[in-house]
Write a protein that holds these residues in place. Sequence first.
Motif, mmCIF file in Angstrom:
data_model
loop_
_atom_site.group_PDB
_atom_site.id
_atom_site.type_symbol
_atom_site.label_atom_id
_atom_site.label_comp_id
_atom_site.label_asym_id
_atom_site.label_seq_id
_atom_site.Cartn_x
_atom_site.Cartn_y
_atom_site.Cartn_z
ATOM 1 N N ARG A 5 74.410 26.814 -55.903
ATOM 2 C CA ARG A 5 73.715 25.617 -56.365
ATOM 3 C C ARG A 5 73.082 24.907 -55.177
ATOM 4 N NH1 ARG A 5 74.647 20.148 -56.770
ATOM 5 N NH2 ARG A 5 76.679 20.321 -55.747
ATOM 6 N N ALA A 6 71.831 24.495 -55.343
ATOM 7 C CA ALA A 6 71.147 23.777 -54.268
ATOM 8 C C ALA A 6 71.788 22.404 -54.082
ATOM 9 C CB ALA A 6 69.664 23.627 -54.594
ATOM 10 N N LEU A 7 72.107 22.072 -52.851
ATOM 11 C CA LEU A 7 72.657 20.762 -52.546
ATOM 12 C C LEU A 7 71.550 19.719 -52.523
ATOM 13 C CD1 LEU A 7 75.086 21.695 -49.617
ATOM 14 C CD2 LEU A 7 75.676 21.304 -52.017
ATOM 15 N N HIS A 8 71.913 18.479 -52.776
ATOM 16 C CA HIS A 8 70.971 17.357 -52.637
ATOM 17 C C HIS A 8 71.493 16.452 -51.540
ATOM 18 C CE1 HIS A 8 68.739 13.677 -54.539
ATOM 19 N NE2 HIS A 8 68.247 14.043 -53.365
ATOM 20 N N VAL A 9 70.799 16.442 -50.419
ATOM 21 C CA VAL A 9 71.183 15.644 -49.256
ATOM 22 C C VAL A 9 70.273 14.429 -49.165
ATOM 23 C CG1 VAL A 9 71.509 15.619 -46.759
ATOM 24 C CG2 VAL A 9 71.955 17.715 -48.059
ATOM 25 N N VAL A 10 70.853 13.250 -49.025
ATOM 26 C CA VAL A 10 70.094 12.018 -48.837
ATOM 27 C C VAL A 10 70.206 11.594 -47.380
ATOM 28 C CG1 VAL A 10 69.910 9.583 -49.457
ATOM 29 C CG2 VAL A 10 70.425 11.281 -51.214
ATOM 30 N N ILE A 11 69.080 11.359 -46.745
ATOM 31 C CA ILE A 11 69.060 10.907 -45.348
ATOM 32 C C ILE A 11 68.623 9.454 -45.319
ATOM 33 C CG2 ILE A 11 68.118 11.272 -43.046
ATOM 34 C CD1 ILE A 11 67.596 14.162 -43.795
ATOM 35 N N ALA A 12 69.500 8.562 -44.882
ATOM 36 C CA ALA A 12 69.198 7.136 -44.766
ATOM 37 C C ALA A 12 68.764 6.859 -43.331
ATOM 38 C CB ALA A 12 70.417 6.300 -45.139
ATOM 39 N N SER A 13 67.519 6.458 -43.180
ATOM 40 C CA SER A 13 66.967 6.328 -41.833
ATOM 41 C C SER A 13 65.898 5.246 -41.834
ATOM 42 C CB SER A 13 66.393 7.678 -41.377
ATOM 43 O OG SER A 13 65.906 7.608 -40.059
ATOM 44 N N GLY A 14 65.073 5.255 -40.795
ATOM 45 C CA GLY A 14 64.008 4.273 -40.651
ATOM 46 C C GLY A 14 64.042 3.666 -39.265
ATOM 47 N N GLY A 15 63.622 2.413 -39.180
ATOM 48 C CA GLY A 15 63.608 1.758 -37.872
ATOM 49 C C GLY A 15 62.608 2.409 -36.939
ATOM 50 N N THR A 16 63.046 2.756 -35.731
ATOM 51 C CA THR A 16 62.157 3.323 -34.719
ATOM 52 C C THR A 16 62.028 4.837 -34.891
ATOM 53 O OG1 THR A 16 63.957 3.692 -33.154
ATOM 54 C CG2 THR A 16 62.868 1.537 -33.096
ATOM 55 N N GLY A 17 61.084 5.413 -34.135
ATOM 56 C CA GLY A 17 60.898 6.859 -34.154
ATOM 57 C C GLY A 17 62.119 7.614 -33.671
ATOM 58 N N GLY A 18 62.949 6.971 -32.837
ATOM 59 C CA GLY A 18 64.159 7.619 -32.352
ATOM 60 C C GLY A 18 65.148 7.918 -33.463
ATOM 61 N N HIS A 19 65.074 7.156 -34.553
ATOM 62 C CA HIS A 19 65.887 7.448 -35.730
ATOM 63 C C HIS A 19 65.123 8.337 -36.711
ATOM 64 C CE1 HIS A 19 69.003 4.592 -34.601
ATOM 65 N NE2 HIS A 19 68.092 3.654 -34.444
ATOM 66 N N PHE A 20 63.830 8.038 -36.877
ATOM 67 C CA PHE A 20 63.065 8.704 -37.933
ATOM 68 C C PHE A 20 62.780 10.172 -37.640
ATOM 69 C CE2 PHE A 20 58.820 10.001 -39.444
ATOM 70 C CZ PHE A 20 59.074 10.042 -40.802
ATOM 71 N N TYR A 21 62.326 10.496 -36.430
ATOM 72 C CA TYR A 21 61.886 11.876 -36.188
ATOM 73 C C TYR A 21 63.039 12.886 -36.170
ATOM 74 C CZ TYR A 21 57.065 10.523 -35.792
ATOM 75 O OH TYR A 21 55.807 10.062 -36.098
ATOM 76 N N PRO A 22 64.215 12.558 -35.632
ATOM 77 C CA PRO A 22 65.345 13.476 -35.838
ATOM 78 C C PRO A 22 65.683 13.640 -37.322
ATOM 79 C CG PRO A 22 65.806 12.007 -34.010
ATOM 80 C CD PRO A 22 64.562 11.493 -34.663
ATOM 81 N N SER A 23 65.547 12.544 -38.096
ATOM 82 C CA SER A 23 65.776 12.630 -39.544
ATOM 83 C C SER A 23 64.796 13.595 -40.186
ATOM 84 C CB SER A 23 65.618 11.246 -40.188
ATOM 85 O OG SER A 23 66.464 10.299 -39.601
ATOM 86 N N LEU A 24 63.539 13.515 -39.764
ATOM 87 C CA LEU A 24 62.506 14.394 -40.320
ATOM 88 C C LEU A 24 62.805 15.855 -39.990
ATOM 89 C CD1 LEU A 24 59.732 14.410 -41.794
ATOM 90 C CD2 LEU A 24 58.669 14.364 -39.529
ATOM 91 N N ALA A 25 63.263 16.116 -38.764
ATOM 92 C CA ALA A 25 63.608 17.489 -38.370
ATOM 93 C C ALA A 25 64.741 18.030 -39.238
ATOM 94 C CB ALA A 25 63.997 17.526 -36.886
ATOM 95 N N ILE A 26 65.745 17.194 -39.508
ATOM 96 C CA ILE A 26 66.853 17.614 -40.360
ATOM 97 C C ILE A 26 66.362 17.871 -41.784
ATOM 98 C CG2 ILE A 26 69.034 16.876 -41.400
ATOM 99 C CD1 ILE A 26 69.556 15.282 -38.827
#
Length: 211
Positions: A5-26
């Motif tokens: 079964r495909a998992l559904h992962v929620v990523i809570a992020s935002g703020g600066t690019g230091g938080h956002f771009y690692p989130s995007l990579a994940i």
Amino acid sequence: MKHKRALHVVIASGGTGGHFYPSLAIAEAIQEAGDRVTMLLAGKHISDQLRVAAEHGIRSMAVPACNLPGTPFSAPGFLWRFGTALLRARGWAKREKPDVFLGMGCFASAATCLGGVSAGVPLVLHEGNAWMGKANRWLSRFARAAATSLPLVPDCPCRCPQTQTGMPLRQALLEGAAKGEPAPEYWAENGLDPDLKTILIFGGSQGAEAI
């Protein structure tokens, strides 16, 4: 043969690019693995981050930001915003029923993470620094585990188990590193002399202001 079964992962992020771009990579790695991902984004750069996520084919949504109050007089407003954001995230999590929340250390999205926890969704944290930021230190008491980029300093008050996983890097950085030397026009465009040694000094999170 029984399919996973495909998992559904929620990523809570935002703020600066230091938080956002690692989130995007994940998020991109999760999709490439055949699972579902939703990015819940908060903070003042929300419009740009929603656009970038869409350009990468990542489902994303804006959620209310709850930054720490600057003065005692602003505390009541903060508590109201925090509670509202928490209840919205709780309601969304109960409807969507994701498998896990991943908090990326942005305090603007801390209420979102806690809303997921209150809906019974396991919380995992990612910390990019050797000393945990305020949001992750506080959320660690509710988290199942924390993935760290670096070994945490011995007296860092993290209240959940930790595993060192490294910092997620987006594909553009990996491709740029593989090229070695920058393109000739890069030096002139950035006011640099290729015949001189160039030192890059950068700060992130709470270290940026001091540098």
